[in-house]
Design an enzyme around this catalytic site. Structure first.
Site, mmCIF file in Angstrom:
data_model
loop_
_atom_site.group_PDB
_atom_site.id
_atom_site.type_symbol
_atom_site.label_atom_id
_atom_site.label_comp_id
_atom_site.label_asym_id
_atom_site.label_seq_id
_atom_site.Cartn_x
_atom_site.Cartn_y
_atom_site.Cartn_z
ATOM 1 C CG ASP A 13 -1.746 -1.236 1.369
ATOM 2 O OD1 ASP A 13 -2.338 -1.662 0.363
ATOM 3 O OD2 ASP A 13 -1.771 -1.801 2.485
ATOM 4 C CE LYS A 16 3.620 -2.305 -4.469
ATOM 5 N NZ LYS A 16 2.990 -1.982 -3.168
ATOM 6 N N GLY A 40 -3.926 -4.251 -5.066
ATOM 7 C CA GLY A 40 -4.646 -3.270 -5.867
ATOM 8 C C GLY A 40 -3.854 -1.996 -6.023
ATOM 9 C CG HIS A 41 -1.012 -1.087 -8.351
ATOM 10 N ND1 HIS A 41 -0.447 -1.161 -7.094
ATOM 11 C CD2 HIS A 41 -0.238 -1.869 -9.145
ATOM 12 C CE1 HIS A 41 0.615 -1.952 -7.138
ATOM 13 N NE2 HIS A 41 0.755 -2.401 -8.365
ATOM 14 C CD GLN A 224 0.887 -8.826 -2.683
ATOM 15 O OE1 GLN A 224 1.788 -9.319 -3.330
ATOM 16 N NE2 GLN A 224 -0.375 -8.998 -3.028
#
Length: 431
Positions: A13, A16, A40-41, A224
């Site tokens: 988180d 990235k 998730g991005h 991650q």
């Protein structure tokens, strides 16, 4: 030409997705090399928000994007994501999205087992996302997984599914008290997925080797964070894959000598989702303020993130494990308005100072942070576009991070927008 790896340095988180989106402009290919749709991005481009779980962030820059063999893929989720991007006007055709034929498939029984196990553990649960990531990696290691290359062979896929499903249904019903799954339903659905995804499936290692030979630049995108790594993280409160930079090679099919740099993304403070020790966690109004101001909710699960001060013991550990060549600091703007800031420079354990990140979680749980206090800043820095736009206190904070870690800060993010970024030294060698 340069080939750069992007990794998270904390517990994920870190932001990235934004950094990958920013750097994709200077790359020809973007490769996701591990994890699954448990990551998730979130990216904001021209005021529009995009969330991806499997498709590399570079797709917004119209770059060739590849899902590596180190990724475990739920084809249903991937197709949903492709449809979501298409509906937003993003080209997601076979020329831009490639899938390694060696990537393993997340099957319905992986998800069912993941959820049933967590329910059975009760208070001892790990805190997985329930998306079948761990059980899929288990089957990969046990040499009973199903890959995209098998999915494309109808007869072989059917044989493998029949053999595997008998065992999974026995485990689901007799040990986990779950419901058995239908062979016909899974077979028919997955053969439909095969037809939809077949044009995207390639031998990725060969594709990347040829691209490198033609002097293309590649950006390798991790999911991650370092301390969720299956080997080097806070085990067992980790993910099921290697999140460190070395896996960019094995997770995509290239050799280490082609990597030119590794950028570690670090949030200006520290967050963690789920269970596990967190020495710098703030269980007070400052922690709540950071959580609210930083909108610290998971892009995949929506879970509230635990918040705390920046931990340079954690960060230095990540620098060593990843051979970091540069840092990208995100969410620096979130700390604005605080009278003072703290940075953890070491841990105290039973009267002794620890400078290394302990492997024993019982030790880590007893550690208290040794904090260094720095002055905060009151101004809103979200409009800063150069270092000279930042207040002296923010500059001092950045410089202190560099001193404590020995890693130069190359990028500073002061907001979610692509333009809310200060590039000090471009990883690809140009601005």
């Amino acid at each position: 030409m340069a080939n750069i790896v992007i990794v998270g340095t904390q517990w994920g988180d870190e932001g990235k997705g934004k950094i990958v989106d920013l750097l994709s402009e200077h790359a020809d290919i973007v490769v996701r090399f591990q994890g699954g749709n448990n990551a998730g991005h979130t990216m904001v481009v021209n005021g529009r928000q995009f969330i991806s779980h499997l498709v590399p962030s570079g797709i917004l820059q119209k770059k060739i994007c590849a899902i590596g063999n180190g990724v475990v893929v739920d084809p249903e989720v991937l197709i949903e994501e492709m449809t979501y991007l298409e509906e937003k006007g993003i080209d997601i055709g076979p020329e831009l999205l490639k899938i390694s034929d060696k990537a393993h498939l997340i099957m319905p029984y992986h998800r069912a087992i993941d959820i049933a196990r967590e329910n059975k553990k009760g208070d001892r649960k790990i805190g997985t996302t329930g998306r079948g990531i761990g059980p899929c990696y288990e089957d990969k290691a046990a040499r009973r997984g199903i890959r995209f290359v098998e999915l494309l062979d109808t007869e072989l896929f059917t044989e493998m599914l029949a053999e595997t499903l008998d065992e999974k249904n026995f485990y689901l019903t007799h040990y986990l008290n779950g419901t058995p799954l239908s062979f016909d339903d899974i077979r028919d659905r997955y053969l439909g997925y095969a037809e939809r995804l077949a044009p995207h499936i390639i031998h990725l290692s060969t594709f990347l080797s040829e691209a490198i030979g033609s002097r293309s630049s590649i950006l390798f995108e991790g999911a991650q964070g370092t301390h969720l790594d299956i080997d080097h993280g806070t085990y067992p409160f980790v993910t099921s894959s290697n999140t460190v930079s070395a896996n960019a090679c094995s997770g995509s099919g290239i050799g280490p000598k082609v990597i030119d740099g590794v950028i570690g993304v670090v949030k200006a403070y520290t967050t963690r989702v789920g269970q596990g020790p967190f020495p710098c966690e703030l269980l007070d109004e400052i922690g709540d303020r950071i959580q609210q101001t930083g909108c610290e909710f998971g892009a995949t699960t929506g879970r509230k993130r635990r918040c705390g001060w920046l931990d340079t013991v954690l960060l230095t550990n990540a620098a060593r494990l990843n051979s970091l060549t540069g840092l990208a600091i995100t969410k620096l703007d979130v700390l604005g308005g605080l009278d003072s800031l703290c940075i953890c420079t070491g841990y105290e354990y039973r009267g002794k100072r620890l400078s290394d990140f302990p492997s024993n979680l019982k030790v880590l749980a007893e550690c208290t942070p040794i904090l260094e206090t720095l002055p905060g800043w009151k101004s809103d820095i979200s409009g800063a576009r150069t270092l000279s736009d930042l207040p002296d206190e923010a500059l001092a904070y950045i410089h202190r991070i560099e001193t404590l870690t020995g890693i130069p800060v190359q990028i500073v993010s002061v907001g979610p927008g692509r333009d809310q970024t200060i590039v000090i030294e471009h990883p690809f060698g140009s601005k």
